[in-house]
Enzyme design. Sequence first.
Site, mmCIF file in Angstrom:
data_model
loop_
_atom_site.group_PDB
_atom_site.id
_atom_site.type_symbol
_atom_site.label_atom_id
_atom_site.label_comp_id
_atom_site.label_asym_id
_atom_site.label_seq_id
_atom_site.Cartn_x
_atom_site.Cartn_y
_atom_site.Cartn_z
ATOM 1 C CG HIS B 136 -1.820 0.903 1.401
ATOM 2 N ND1 HIS B 136 -1.620 2.364 1.597
ATOM 3 C CD2 HIS B 136 -3.250 0.753 1.498
ATOM 4 C CE1 HIS B 136 -2.837 3.020 1.642
ATOM 5 N NE2 HIS B 136 -3.699 2.259 1.579
ATOM 6 C CG ASP B 213 0.507 -2.345 6.253
ATOM 7 O OD1 ASP B 213 -0.656 -2.359 6.904
ATOM 8 O OD2 ASP B 213 0.106 -1.859 4.895
ATOM 9 C CD GLN B 216 -6.955 -4.574 3.850
ATOM 10 O OE1 GLN B 216 -7.840 -5.282 4.038
ATOM 11 N NE2 GLN B 216 -7.020 -3.278 3.437
ATOM 12 C CE LYS B 239 -7.389 -0.537 6.048
ATOM 13 N NZ LYS B 239 -8.271 0.261 4.887
ATOM 14 C CB CYS B 379 -3.711 3.375 -1.366
ATOM 15 S SG CYS B 379 -4.807 4.626 -1.018
#
Lengths: 162, 428
Positions: B136, B213, B216, B239, B379
Amino acid sequence: MQLESMYQEIILDHYRNPHHKGLRAPFDAEVHHVNPTCGDEITLRVKLEGDKVVDVSYDSAGCSISQASASVLTDLVIGHTVGEGITAHDEFLSLMQSKGAGAPDEDVLEDAVAFAGVSKYPARVKCALLSWMAWKDATAQALGAQPAASSDGAPIPEGTSQ
Amino acid sequence: MSEAELRDVLGVFDVEAVRKDFPILDRLVRDARPLVYLDSANTSQKPRQVLDVLTDFYERHNSNIHRATHALGEEATEAYEGARIKVAEFISAPDASEVVFTKNSSEALNLVANVLAWGPRGLAPGDEVVITEMEHHSNIVPWQLLCERTGATLRWFGVTDEGRLDLSSVDDLVNERTKVLSLVHVSNVLGTVNPVAELAARAHAVGALVVVDGSQAVPHMPVDVAALGVDFYAFTGHKMCGPTGIGVLWGRRELLDELPPFLGGGEMIETVTMEKSSYAAVPHKYEAGTPPIAEAVMLGAAVDYLTGIGMAAIANHEQAITSYALARLDRVDGVRILGPAEAFDRGGAISFTVDGVHPHDVAQVLDSEGVAVRAGHHCGRPVHQRFGISASTRASSYLYTTPAEIDALIAGLEQAKEFFGGPPSHAA
């Protein structure tokens, strides 16, 4: 929503059979604009003679709205003065900012009145404006490159590009 | 997965009961069509159990924290620090003091990239930072900025045609000059689940720090930061059924102790003189100013909610939905899926293109049917460029997604194809 209110047949026609597409020489200025949120891109060239827009050529990748808008733009400005092009730009910008409540001047905007429905969808307004912002930028650069004596076209208004 | 197998998996997970917790899923949109929300990778919807906490906090407990010597101040502080403990347990962090509340994942990643610009581990020319092509933008730009500031060199893993990391260059990329490896756990574009633990071991063998990261990943599957063996792990609240405005950086305690502060201000200090300051202990050293208190408390409630259902059950449900969606999309002519074609080591974000119809137009037709997806580069422009496109349409599921919603997506895609009548004459 009625899809047809956004995707009027005029828009789909310009999308499927875009006018004046492709990059041509000679040109006075070339710009590259992108829509940072979706990645749509346009490279656009302007050729002026005095205050007359002799040619606008472009290569672009994007959705139906941005592609059709570029096609309609070229119809509206090629062969006209810069001042007339700016008038069309201002009218189109105002229509796109109208949130569906605009009453576009068909004499000025011709096929571009078909974009009235797009103005109801904020996410798509930038698509419709991409080529117009590129044209304004390229035209300003082309005017700036001209000898002072011949740049008697209408001044490019500031602060309308966002 | 056959539809019978799908029913077996879905049978153990009461998605209809889950859906009743999410008031927004009853919304009608666009001429009274039921909302089909397939944009959870963008932001998830929020259950009543989380929403109620917002009102309860402001109606009954609102106060600033750590500095108010009154009843409300104690309650608010306890709620805020209680949320930190919940989050730490949720990701199996060894200690709650390793959980730093940030604004979002982006701020968490920027925090790490900034504190590596100076101090004992400050990067210098000749050092290398390694990322991947499927990041991202929030795990690309901070490292570009760090490299510009320090003179370090940015390098990256490529992506295979199948949408997996191309690990063939690992020996070249991860070397004695590597100071940081930062990668995404689950791709927001491709859905790929990356072999984080394996790569972390490789990076640690050359003395590099490993940053992940997890935006997700944490919402969708059990995550154990200690087992992954990484140094920093970032994710965001909105999220995972929590609110916007709150994110998390987990970091190993000794690193957080050693590295310099990020933002200066109230709460992050020990003493301040006009000449210089000393800093509070972690995590407060990294939480300058009044934090998003109610948001943190809501995030704690979101953790409770997800834990109550069970992350393993949620991951199973999503895998079933993703399998079903991939199989159905595969049968739509002209649809090309980016990323792994099977739901193995794969998250629930499915990006795809439709021949002859631009993603914006696909999304607009879907929206007219009440189906919410994302169109654009999500993104992740570099990974789109990798596959020779500038944009895609992305459908993403969560614990409340049903097979019927996937059916609505498929029907909408057929409608989009019909409406735009195949590729335009100038299509590249």
